[in-house]
Design a protein around this motif. Sequence first.
Motif, PDB file in Angstrom:
ATOM      1  N   LEU A 164       0.807  -1.218   0.000  1.00  0.00           N
ATOM      2  CA  LEU A 164       0.000   0.000   0.000  1.00  0.00           C
ATOM      3  C   LEU A 164       0.846   1.277   0.000  1.00  0.00           C
ATOM      4  CD1 LEU A 164      -2.978  -0.768   2.401  1.00  0.00           C
ATOM      5  CD2 LEU A 164      -2.879  -0.943  -0.086  1.00  0.00           C
ATOM      6  N   GLU A 165       2.004   1.211   0.642  1.00  0.00           N
ATOM      7  CA  GLU A 165       2.860   2.401   0.656  1.00  0.00           C
ATOM      8  C   GLU A 165       3.278   2.791  -0.764  1.00  0.00           C
ATOM      9  OE1 GLU A 165       3.830   0.591   4.774  1.00  0.00           O
ATOM     10  OE2 GLU A 165       3.305  -0.178   2.813  1.00  0.00           O
ATOM     11  N   ARG A 166       3.519   1.818  -1.618  1.00  0.00           N
ATOM     12  CA  ARG A 166       3.876   2.113  -3.008  1.00  0.00           C
ATOM     13  C   ARG A 166       2.653   2.626  -3.764  1.00  0.00           C
ATOM     14  NH1 ARG A 166       3.003  -0.057  -7.584  1.00  0.00           N
ATOM     15  NH2 ARG A 166       2.312  -2.051  -6.760  1.00  0.00           N
ATOM     16  N   LEU A 167       1.513   1.957  -3.570  1.00  0.00           N
ATOM     17  CA  LEU A 167       0.300   2.368  -4.268  1.00  0.00           C
ATOM     18  C   LEU A 167      -0.126   3.794  -3.913  1.00  0.00           C
ATOM     19  CD1 LEU A 167      -1.836  -0.887  -4.003  1.00  0.00           C
ATOM     20  CD2 LEU A 167      -0.746   0.037  -6.055  1.00  0.00           C
ATOM     21  N   TRP A 168       0.114   4.187  -2.681  1.00  0.00           N
ATOM     22  CA  TRP A 168      -0.296   5.508  -2.201  1.00  0.00           C
ATOM     23  C   TRP A 168       0.916   6.413  -1.968  1.00  0.00           C
ATOM     24  CZ3 TRP A 168      -5.187   6.880  -2.584  1.00  0.00           C
ATOM     25  CH2 TRP A 168      -6.138   5.851  -2.706  1.00  0.00           C
ATOM     26  N   ARG A 169       1.978   6.214  -2.729  1.00  0.00           N
ATOM     27  CA  ARG A 169       3.215   6.982  -2.544  1.00  0.00           C
ATOM     28  C   ARG A 169       3.033   8.477  -2.785  1.00  0.00           C
ATOM     29  NH1 ARG A 169       4.360   3.760  -7.049  1.00  0.00           N
ATOM     30  NH2 ARG A 169       4.222   4.904  -9.000  1.00  0.00           N
ATOM     31  N   ASP A 170       1.970   8.864  -3.484  1.00  0.00           N
ATOM     32  CA  ASP A 170       1.709  10.288  -3.695  1.00  0.00           C
ATOM     33  C   ASP A 170       1.107  10.954  -2.460  1.00  0.00           C
ATOM     34  OD1 ASP A 170       2.693  10.096  -6.267  1.00  0.00           O
ATOM     35  OD2 ASP A 170       0.714   9.832  -7.176  1.00  0.00           O
ATOM     36  N   GLY A 171       0.724  10.156  -1.486  1.00  0.00           N
ATOM     37  CA  GLY A 171       0.221  10.708  -0.234  1.00  0.00           C
ATOM     38  C   GLY A 171       1.360  11.270   0.599  1.00  0.00           C
ATOM     39  N   LYS A 172       1.009  11.973   1.671  1.00  0.00           N
ATOM     40  CA  LYS A 172       2.011  12.577   2.557  1.00  0.00           C
ATOM     41  C   LYS A 172       2.272  11.645   3.734  1.00  0.00           C
ATOM     42  CE  LYS A 172       0.095  17.071   1.499  1.00  0.00           C
ATOM     43  NZ  LYS A 172      -0.830  18.083   2.004  1.00  0.00           N
ATOM     44  N   GLN A 173       3.515  11.176   3.858  1.00  0.00           N
ATOM     45  CA  GLN A 173       3.891  10.366   5.011  1.00  0.00           C
ATOM     46  C   GLN A 173       3.821  11.237   6.270  1.00  0.00           C
ATOM     47  OE1 GLN A 173       4.857   7.117   5.484  1.00  0.00           O
ATOM     48  NE2 GLN A 173       4.438   6.617   3.354  1.00  0.00           N
ATOM     49  N   VAL A 174       3.164  10.737   7.295  1.00  0.00           N
ATOM     50  CA  VAL A 174       3.074  11.461   8.564  1.00  0.00           C
ATOM     51  C   VAL A 174       4.309  11.107   9.386  1.00  0.00           C
ATOM     52  CG1 VAL A 174       1.719  11.782  10.667  1.00  0.00           C
ATOM     53  CG2 VAL A 174       0.562  11.386   8.481  1.00  0.00           C
ATOM     54  N   ASP A 175       4.985  12.120   9.910  1.00  0.00           N
ATOM     55  CA  ASP A 175       6.168  11.900  10.736  1.00  0.00           C
ATOM     56  C   ASP A 175       5.723  11.357  12.097  1.00  0.00           C
ATOM     57  OD1 ASP A 175       8.578  11.908  12.062  1.00  0.00           O
ATOM     58  OD2 ASP A 175       8.840  14.088  12.014  1.00  0.00           O
ATOM     59  N   LEU A 176       6.126  10.129  12.391  1.00  0.00           N
ATOM     60  CA  LEU A 176       5.721   9.469  13.634  1.00  0.00           C
ATOM     61  C   LEU A 176       6.867   9.339  14.632  1.00  0.00           C
ATOM     62  CD1 LEU A 176       3.583   6.598  12.045  1.00  0.00           C
ATOM     63  CD2 LEU A 176       2.791   8.795  12.933  1.00  0.00           C
ATOM     64  N   THR A 177       7.994  10.008  14.380  1.00  0.00           N
ATOM     65  CA  THR A 177       9.173   9.825  15.219  1.00  0.00           C
ATOM     66  C   THR A 177       8.920  10.218  16.673  1.00  0.00           C
ATOM     67  OG1 THR A 177      10.021  11.963  14.480  1.00  0.00           O
ATOM     68  CG2 THR A 177      10.871  10.003  13.370  1.00  0.00           C
ATOM     69  N   ASP A 178       8.051  11.186  16.929  1.00  0.00           N
ATOM     70  CA  ASP A 178       7.764  11.595  18.298  1.00  0.00           C
ATOM     71  C   ASP A 178       6.719  10.712  18.976  1.00  0.00           C
ATOM     72  OD1 ASP A 178       9.579  13.652  18.072  1.00  0.00           O
ATOM     73  OD2 ASP A 178       8.055  15.165  17.590  1.00  0.00           O
ATOM     74  N   ILE A 179       6.118   9.808  18.211  1.00  0.00           N
ATOM     75  CA  ILE A 179       5.039   8.970  18.739  1.00  0.00           C
ATOM     76  C   ILE A 179       5.502   7.540  18.983  1.00  0.00           C
ATOM     77  CG2 ILE A 179       2.771   7.980  18.216  1.00  0.00           C
ATOM     78  CD1 ILE A 179       2.228  10.584  16.642  1.00  0.00           C
ATOM     79  N   LEU A 180       6.253   6.988  18.037  1.00  0.00           N
ATOM     80  CA  LEU A 180       6.668   5.593  18.130  1.00  0.00           C
ATOM     81  C   LEU A 180       7.795   5.420  19.129  1.00  0.00           C
ATOM     82  CD1 LEU A 180       6.669   4.638  14.341  1.00  0.00           C
ATOM     83  CD2 LEU A 180       4.861   4.252  16.022  1.00  0.00           C
ATOM     84  N   THR A 181       7.753   4.314  19.869  1.00  0.00           N
ATOM     85  CA  THR A 181       8.837   3.985  20.778  1.00  0.00           C
ATOM     86  C   THR A 181       9.940   3.305  19.997  1.00  0.00           C
ATOM     87  OG1 THR A 181       7.782   1.881  21.342  1.00  0.00           O
ATOM     88  CG2 THR A 181       7.324   3.739  22.784  1.00  0.00           C
ATOM     89  N   ALA A 182      11.157   3.451  20.455  1.00  0.00           N
ATOM     90  CA  ALA A 182      12.289   2.824  19.774  1.00  0.00           C
ATOM     91  C   ALA A 182      12.224   1.314  19.960  1.00  0.00           C
ATOM     92  CB  ALA A 182      13.595   3.373  20.333  1.00  0.00           C
ATOM     93  N   ASP A 183      12.597   0.592  18.903  1.00  0.00           N
ATOM     94  CA  ASP A 183      12.575  -0.885  18.990  1.00  0.00           C
ATOM     95  C   ASP A 183      13.674  -1.403  19.881  1.00  0.00           C
ATOM     96  OD1 ASP A 183      10.385  -1.205  17.383  1.00  0.00           O
ATOM     97  OD2 ASP A 183      11.549  -1.287  15.542  1.00  0.00           O
TER      98      ASP A 183
END
Length: 119
Positions: free
Chosen positions: A100-119
Amino acid sequence: MTPKEIALAAVRALDEKKGKEIAAIEIADLTALADYFVIASGTSNTQINALCDAVEKALKDLGEMPLRREGYRDGTWVLLDYGCVTVHVFSQEAREFYDLERLWRDGKQVDLTDILTAD
């Protein structure tokens, strides 16, 4: 709640349950389907269902109920439709296949760096 707030609440719920490769794409300018797609992967059918249950509970607590749920029985791609936000939880194989990321590559990726915890 705004569509972005719903999407970010879903991202947080997926992250808390150890969802993999969580992404959010803003697609409001591209389609009337939704404003955001939230995408994640699970490592097993059990985890995929647990991830979806966590999203449903978190959003229900915020007063949001899904309009539709698809794929629970199969467990390789579960879709939760909240109208303005669609949550997709895949097995790794299904995610690679549908890409889906390829199919919708024209969309705007939301920056999640402040939300996601580090693995």
